[in-house]
Design an enzyme around this catalytic site. Structure first.
Site, short mmCIF file in Angstrom:
data_model
loop_
_atom_site.label_atom_id
_atom_site.label_comp_id
_atom_site.label_asym_id
_atom_site.label_seq_id
_atom_site.Cartn_x
_atom_site.Cartn_y
_atom_site.Cartn_z
CG ASP A 492 -1.84 1.17 1.26
OD1 ASP A 492 -2.34 1.50 0.43
OD2 ASP A 492 -2.52 1.46 2.23
CE LYS A 493 0.37 7.30 -2.78
NZ LYS A 493 0.47 8.29 -1.83
#
Length: 1262
Positions: A492-493
């Site tokens: 995920d960022k």
């Protein structure tokens, strides 16, 4: 009909736990036959049937229709085809279904014959029983599987899982039919079906664990190995206590997690009977609970029908941000709301209180209670389903475990040969039948070691402890081994690769459809009353908890940047007044213009109250599907209300009037996103004066969100975490692919991917923009190159054919890496591609690196797509929207402060991705440890098997204390210390093999078996050729020349005149010494270190153990002690023969170590099996290879060199085609002239009937 019956009916159709069901009834003659078989096999058949449900049912039951069956046999329809069995039970009820109570049932309840009495009438309640027997009662049949009840459905003629109000219940029905609550009688009736509302975590019984060792213990006692059997019982008890401690610890963790809501007192509304306080275990779907003012821990899943709650859902999501829950809209009160909409817990998350979550505080108005309708209870709740996934995990499709069973079957085959050999030899020696049976079965227990499962898990337990020390907690230990095979990790960022918090970089307002110059801060007197700042101050979901502002970090940063003040109504105010202004925001006094002096005294009072305040009338919470949130507000003194929207720029711009959106908005947005900024758009609308407060409370958001004015952009800066680039570089060097899966803007994600090293500067990014079919056109994919997006539209793309990235390949072709191009796409494109271009999905995921604007379910679909091409996928996220992907991945790591997040197998206490390399390193170490232990235990069995088989040929055996010494002193000590090697300090490009059935491992095991067999046979035959050899008797004088202080008791006549079992003889003593040293030799040979584990000499306990055992063995062999020889039933042999045994041991050690570490590791491993990078025949690298030297992908010349180099033909081994689908696919794409797609081309789906699976054609646009 018979064919259909043989296949069985499906239950949970098209769901994750879909199963086939077969009906059976008990068969008395089969049951009697099985009982005889159990007696004849000494209980072995019972043990076999205990582990094989299918055999157990078919051996004791006969096939029967489902309608009248007593036992059901279940088989999963997935690739594992696992069998389960369950007993069908019967309850007596007044009706067949829980939710629809027939009229005659209600009448009988009114007459006093409630459901509770009719189910299990007590013996002493004769009056009630008689009354119930007169009533019309029905037999309702059901069975329980994995904590879920399945009831008989007469209309479907099959069993079906019991549902609550979460399926097929209209939203309108929740308000009209279920909002009043249940009567006590109706609640009792429903409780018959739903049972107690609890999530029960049961600890396995000691009996089930003890029965595994029972067969071996009985056999050894029969063979008069009393000491050995007693020792095994003690070992089993210790093993059971240890297992129970570990299991109990994990179950206690689960128990603590669910116990908080297990038994609490709750208030429920009774239909026309007021409010009653009951235990939470008595709740059933349809009950209406009253949520108290100070909150509670939810004991069930419930949907709010009145009031507002602030909830902490960290127990489920791992994110501790408070969430505001509002009441479910009533379609009967809002004409615009869809009347037939069905309620869904996931679709109506903003109105659903989930089990296990904490209600922090509630709001109610004018004395109205905060009420919620129970929709699911027990294991049907969201938390119950998570606990079920932990208690009953899906089988792990890991080659190691499959091969382990195959290997055990091979050992069973070897045991079968030994069984026949023993029978034949015993018959030749005219041994009694009872002795033949005992000795034949004895060799089976020797060949298949009972301690193998405990030994195999030792490395996993040690790895779990080491992970815990670095802050990584594990609730699924078996996954540690699988993490050793990870070759792709999805990240995920926000909050994972980048910092969790966002900083306000600036804002760019819009006036008259033109962007103004960027501004740093909204805190300026000239902006205080502007719609832009008003939107920043009101369009959020912040609330005050214990006086502290809480909520989404982005909302918090944005609101704090305005400098405004948020005030909420007190509990007393909300209880006494209507919902006019529950939340008010106002700017600080220093930002407001100085008030003008009043012209007269009458105006002075008015001006004092005319300070600038905005009340938030209604919130439409942020929706990840809509990518926006909306609020309706009214400024103090204003008659008309305003609507403000905040969200993704592309979503907000689509809601605005075209003449208010700047023409260059896409260019400005692209400039910011390319630099890695997170951009949020704002919009405003002045609502009509006819919209009153009451209408606003019941209007749908689609009526508000439209025809808006574009206000501008807020630019947020999301910095990379300090450790992110270094961790991704480590993974890249280890040839582990990294993929970004985020809900953010695609260009922002691409920029972050370049900044963190996921995409290298010289590598191209191809954006796949997929459009669904519309206006008669088929679905299509437009291919763009990211570097060309910034070019002016009037100029041709500055990409020439020679700039298209070349395809590169790994030299060995065993682990092909993605080439120098990367695909990027958003969630909408991903959905279109999955639906209309299925054949392109494997090609895109093979090189896809950036997946933006992905919904939570799409993240799970991406993980599954990667697994479909045989990647071992890891997923690392913050746990908020990644729960499905974290659970689906082979190794899911949640970055959460919670010590035990139920959303993923692994949880890192520190929110850093540095845990990913640590987990992979520990997984590789645990995997290699499992291989080492398995090989050692296999050799231990074979060595002992060879010793016993050779001794059986002279009607001898190992002694009781010899078995004890080998198993307790040598094997247990060695197996639990050789597992202590820590993981290697760095990740390497090699990956350990995933299965036992591989050429290197099989060669290793077989070579050591042959070596041990050869040297034991040599010793056995050689001792019989010695001049002093004779059939040993207590008066043998082989050691007559060495008698003295160390003479054996045999020479002194302290032993009986005869050895009943013929244990004491020269062959036994020789094989005992040889085999004991062989155990230590193979332990050292198999204790591999680099590149996956620390060297064995760094394992001080193992080195110490082996050294002490070797010293002890040398001492009793070269310097015999009478008491030890008597205990171990050894006989005295001449000193020259002792030295000869030592020479054989040294020679055995040299051969074993050289074969394992030189011949196999340096010759076969590299030349035949091609595990390392081949060298020597590689051409000089050209400029293209030097330009990519920093990349993880080797140059094209390497592929040509591999093609031109002759294949190794040693041992006749030919290079096999790759087994992994992604490797095979990468090889195909190497010769595909149409891949990757050229710039500015379009791929269209074929119209008409599909050919194959999503066939498509490429059309080049001019």
């Amino acid at each position: 009909m018979r064919n259909m019956e043989s296949k069985g009916k499906l239950i949970n159709k098209e769901e994750e736990d879909e199963m086939e069901i077969f009906g059976y009834s008990l068969c008395r003659w089969k049951l009697a036959l099985a009982a005889v078989g159990v007696l004849c096999t000494g209980g072995f058949l019972l043990l076999l049937l205990y582990w094989m449900p299918e055999w157990r049912v078919k051996a004791t039951c006969r096939r029967a229709p489902l309608r009248g069956c007593r036992v059901v046999l279940l088989r999963t329809t997935d690739e594992f085809r696992v069998w389960f069995c369950a007993k069908v039970r019967v309850v007596l009820s007044l009706g067949p279904t829980p939710l629809q109570t027939p009229t005659h049932v209600a009448e009988k309840m009114a007459n006093g014959c409630d459901g509770h009495v009719c189910v299990s009438p007590p013996e002493e309640d004769g009056e009630d029983r008689k009354r119930c027997s007169q009533a019309h009662r029905e037999e309702v049949r059901y069975f329980t599987h994995h904590s879920v009840k399945y009831f008989w459905d007469e209309s479907e003629q099959s069993f079906g899982s019991l549902k609550g109000l979460d399926e097929a219940t209209p939203c309108s029905a929740i308000h009209t039919e279920h909002s009043a609550g249940l009567t006590k009688e109706r609640q009792d009736y429903r409780k018959l079906f739903y049972g107690v509302n609890e999530i029960a975590v049961k600890v396995p019984s000691v009996f089930k664990l003890l029965i595994k060792e029972l067969f071996s213990v009985i056999l050894w006692c029969t063979d008069e190995y009393y000491y050995y059997a007693a020792a095994i019982v003690i070992m089993s008890l210790i093993s059971i206590v240890s297992s129970l401690y570990t299991i109990r610890k994990q179950y206690m963790m689960l128990h603590d997690m669910v116990a908080a809501h297990s038994i609490i007192r709750v208030s429920v509304s009774r239909a026309s009977q007021g409010i009653e306080e009951i235990l939470s275990t008595d709740l059933v779907p349809g009950d209406v609970i009253v949520v108290p003012l100070n909150g509670m821990i939810m004991p069930c899943d419930a949907v709010l029908i009145s009031g507002t709650c602030i909830v902490n859902e960290s127990m489920l999501t791992g994110e501790s941000v408070p969430v505001t829950k509002t009441n479910l809209p009533n379609p009967t009160e809002d004409s615009r709301a869809p009347g037939g909409e069905l309620y869904s817990p996931e679709g109506h998350r903003r109105h659903t209180l989930f089990c296990g979550t904490t209600v922090i505080q509630t709001r109610f108005y004018t004395g109205e209670l905060v009420r919620a309708v129970v929709v699911r209870t027990g294991f049907s709740t969201s938390k119950g389903q998570l606990v079920r996934s932990i208690l009953y995990p899906k089988p792990t499709d890991f080659k190691l475990y499959r091969d382990a069973y195959m290997f055990l079957l091979c050992l069973v085959g070897v045991a079968g040969v030994g069984f026949l050999y023993t029978v034949v030899i015993s018959i030749l020696y005219q041994v009694e039948a009872s002795t033949i049976i005992i000795e034949s079965l004895d060799i089976i227990t020797i060949t298949v070691p009972p301690a193998l499962p405990a030994a195999m898990t030792a490395g996993i337990v040690y790895a779990q402890r080491r992970l815990k020390k670095v802050g990584v907690f594990c609730i699924s230990p078996q996954r540690i081994n699988i993490c050793g095979q990870l070759n792709l990790v999805c990240f995920d960022k926000t909050g994972t690769l980048t910092e969790d918090g966002l900083d306000l970089w600036g804002m760019q307002r819009v006036e008259q459809a033109h962007f103004l110059l960027p501004e740093e801060s909204p805190c300026h007197p000239s902006l205080v009353k502007s719609p832009f700042v008003a939107c920043m101050a009101t369009c959020h979901s912040l609330t005050k908890i214990a006086g502290v502002l809480s909520g989404d970090p982005l909302d918090l940063k944005m609101f704090e940047a305005t400098g405004w003040i948020l005030e909420e109504a007190t509990e007393e105010e909300t209880a006494l007044h209507n919902r006019i202004m529950p939340t008010v925001v106002r700017p600080p006094k220093q930002l407001l213009p100085d008030p003008q002096p009043a012209a007269n005294e009458d105006m002075e009072l008015f001006e004092l109250s005319a300070s600038y305040e905005i009340g938030i009338v209604r919130q439409f919470p942020f929706s990840s599907d809509l990518q926006r949130m909306c609020v309706v507000v009214r400024a103090l003194g204003q008659k008309r209300m305003d609507a403000y929207v905040k969200g993704a720029p592309e979503a907000v711009a689509g809601l605005c009037k075209p003449d208010t959106v700047p023409l260059d908005s896409e260019r400005v947005l692209e400039e910011y996103t390319r630099q890695g900024f997170r951009v949020i758009a704002l919009a405003h609308r002045r609502l009509a004066s006819r919209l009153t407060w009451h209408k606003v409370q019941n209007i749908g958001r689609e009526a508000i969100e439209g025809n808006m004015d574009f206000l501008g952009l807020i630019v947020m800066q999301n910095k990379l975490k300090q450790e992110t680039p270094a961790v991704l570089e480590d993974l890249r060097r280890a040839k582990i692919r990294t993929v970004m899966v985020t809900g953010d803007n695609m260009l922002t994600a691409i920029s972050v991917a370049r900044d963190c090293g996921m995409i290298l500067p010289q590598e191209k990014v191809i954006i796949a923009e997929a459009l669904p079919p519309r206006d008669g056109q088929t679905a299509r994919i437009n291919w763009h190159y990211a570097d060309a997006l910034a070019k002016p539209t009037e100029s041709a793309p500055a990409i020439h054919s020679e700039d298209i990235p070349i395809k590169l390949s790994h030299e060995s072709l065993e682990e092909l890496q993605p080439t120098k191009y990367h695909f990027a796409m958003n969630g909408k494109s991903f959905a279109v591609i999955q639906e209309h271009f299925q054949d392109l999905v494997p090609k895109l995921v093979l090189h896809g690196t950036v997946f933006a604007r992905m919904a939570p379910d799409q993240k799970t679909q991406l993980v599954e797509a990667l697994q479909d091409v045989d990647y071992y996928v890891g997923m690392c996220g913050d746990g908020a929207n990644d729960c499905g992907a974290l659970k689906r991945a082979h190794g899911g790591i949640s970055l959460s402060e919670l010590e035990a997040s139920v959303a993923s197998p692994f949880t890192s206490k520190t929110p850093s991705i540095s845990c990913v390399p640590s987990l992979i390193r520990e997984g590789r170490a645990a995997l290699i440890t499992s291989f080492c232990v398995f090989k050692f235990m296999a050799l231990y069995s074979i060595i002992q098997y060879v010793s016993v088989t050779l001794l059986y040929s002279i009607q001898s055996n190992l002694g009781d204390f010899q078995f004890l010494f080998i198993d307790l002193t040598i094997i247990l000590v060695v197996v639990f210390t050789m597992s202590l090697n820590p993981a290697w300090t760095a990740l390497v490009a090699q990956r350990p093999p995933s299965g036992l059935i591989s050429a290197p491992l099989l060669c290793s095991v077989l070579s050591q078996i042959l070596i041990c067999l050869g040297f034991q046979t040599l010793g056995f035959l050689w001792v019989r050729q010695q001049p002093w050899y004779e059939v040993w008797t207590p008066h043998s004088e082989a050691c007559s020349g060495s008698r003295g202080a160390n003479a054996s008791p045999a020479a002194n006549g302290s032993l009986p005149s005869a050895d009943e079992h013929n244990i004491r003889n020269y062959e036994n003593t020789t094989l005992f010494f040889l085999s004991c040293f062989q155990y230590l030799i193979v332990a050292v040979a198999f204790s591999k270190g680099k590149p996956f584990r620390q060297p064995c000499y760094r394992n001080y306990l193992f080195v110490t153990s082996v050294t002490v055992l070797c010293a002890f063995m040398l001492s009793i062999m070269l310097h015999p002690t009478a008491s030890i020889d008597w205990s171990l039933e050894l006989v005295c042999v001449p000193p020259p023969w002792r030295l000869t045994i030592l020479l054989v041991v040294v020679l055995n050690a040299l051969v074993s170590v050289l074969v394992e570490n030189v011949l196999l590791d340096m010759v076969l491993w590299k030349v035949v099996f091609n595990r390392d990078k081949p060298g020597g025949n590689r051409p000089a690298s050209s400029s293209s290879s030097s330009s990519s030297s920093s990349s993880s992908h080797p140059p094209q010349e390497a592929l040509d060199g591999w093609r031109g180099r002759p294949r190794p033909t040693l041992l006749g081994c030919r290079k096999k085609p790759p087994q992994a689908k992604y490797v095979h696919l990468a090889q195909e794409l190497l010769v595909d002239p149409e891949w990757p797609p050229k710039p500015s081309t379009t791929t269209e789906a074929k119209a008409g009937p599909p050919h194959g699976n999503g066939a498509c054609q490429i059309v080049t646009l001019t």
